[in-house]
Design an enzyme around this catalytic site. Structure first.
Site, PDB file in Angstrom:
ATOM      1  N   ASP A  13      25.639 -26.283  11.963  1.00 42.81           N
ATOM      2  CA  ASP A  13      24.648 -26.100  10.919  1.00 42.81           C
ATOM      3  C   ASP A  13      25.225 -25.089   9.927  1.00 42.81           C
ATOM      4  O   ASP A  13      26.149 -24.334  10.261  1.00 42.81           O
ATOM      5  CB  ASP A  13      23.350 -25.573  11.548  1.00 42.81           C
ATOM      6  CG  ASP A  13      22.326 -25.169  10.513  1.00 42.81           C
ATOM      7  OD1 ASP A  13      22.047 -25.973   9.601  1.00 42.81           O
ATOM      8  OD2 ASP A  13      21.820 -24.030  10.605  1.00 42.81           O
ATOM      9  N   ASP A  44      23.104 -23.149   6.966  1.00 46.05           N
ATOM     10  CA  ASP A  44      22.222 -22.033   6.621  1.00 46.05           C
ATOM     11  C   ASP A  44      21.762 -21.279   7.858  1.00 46.05           C
ATOM     12  O   ASP A  44      21.241 -21.871   8.806  1.00 46.05           O
ATOM     13  CB  ASP A  44      21.011 -22.541   5.835  1.00 46.05           C
ATOM     14  CG  ASP A  44      21.416 -23.174   4.517  1.00 46.05           C
ATOM     15  OD1 ASP A  44      22.218 -22.560   3.803  1.00 46.05           O
ATOM     16  OD2 ASP A  44      20.940 -24.280   4.208  1.00 46.05           O
TER      17      ASP A  44
END
Length: 226
Positions: free
Chosen positions: A21, A23
């Site tokens: 991922d 953010d």
């Protein structure tokens, strides 16, 4: 798929691909929240981000609402990127390098926007074709229409779909997902293992459901020592 921590580590050590991922995982902040701050609407957008990442609001609803609140243009995005310094979470580059040494492929899978992710990805050596994320669409005037909703990452369950597509395209046998949010958690399966990440933000739903939850990339690196 309910693996023990030890089983997750074993999958990681034999993984063909690791999906990160972006953010609050690869990066210490949320790109769209920072873009919203630039527009003076940071608090409103951050609230929606937290709802989406905590699982109390569907991702597609939150995405549409955040874009509506920000109301971006191509020029404003370009100016934001020129003023923003790319930054990665400590240990991210080291983990990526170590995984690559072991013959593992690295992909970024994000509900954020490719345009905002690219500078950090370039800094740590992730090519654009290995980023699976959203894209802004614009009118000819440069005003944003919204997100390209043909991409799987613009909706809930999108990261799972992206991983399915990676497996189908490349034939990977073992895929690991690492992330901080509910959208990352729901990507396993089809990912073979999930590592919850809490260095930048701890989301209780992820901490509760992840059988291996870490607070730094160093914890993962420690398990890859030969």
């Amino acid at each position: 798929m309910d693996l023990t921590k030890e089983q997750i580590i074993e999958v990681l050590r034999n993984a063909d691909a690791v999906c990160l991922d972006v953010d609050s995982t690869l990066c210490p902040d949320e790109g769209i929240d920072e873009f919203a701050k630039f527009h003076g609407v940071g608090d409103e957008v951050k609230e929606l981000t937290n709802k989406a990442m905590g699982g109390s609001m569907t991702f597609q609803e939150a995405l549409r609402e955040r874009i509506k609140i920000i109301n971006p243009t191509y020029i404003r995005l370009k100016t934001f990127l020129q003023q923003r310094t790319p930054i990665a979470t400590p240990g991210a580059k080291e983990l990526i390098d170590k995984l690559r040494e072991r013959g593992c492929y690295i992909f970024l899978i994000s509900g954020g926007f490719t345009e905002i992710i690219n500078p950090t990805a370039k800094m740590i050596g992730i090519p654009r074709e290995d980023i699976l994320a959203n894209k802004f669409l614009y009118y000819y005037t440069g005003q944003c229409v919204g997100a390209d909703e043909s991409l799987p990452t613009c909706r809930s369950g999108g990261k799972a779909k992206a991983i399915e597509e990676l497996r189908k395209k490349h034939g990977y046998k073992k895929i690991v997902m690492i992330g901080d949010g509910a959208t990352d958690l729901e990507a396993c399966p089809p990912a073979d293992a999930f590592i919850g990440f809490g260095a930048n933000v701890v989301r209780e739903v992820v901490k509760e459901k992840a059988n291996w939850f870490v607070y730094s990339f160093q914890e993962i690196l420690d398990e890859l020592k030969d």
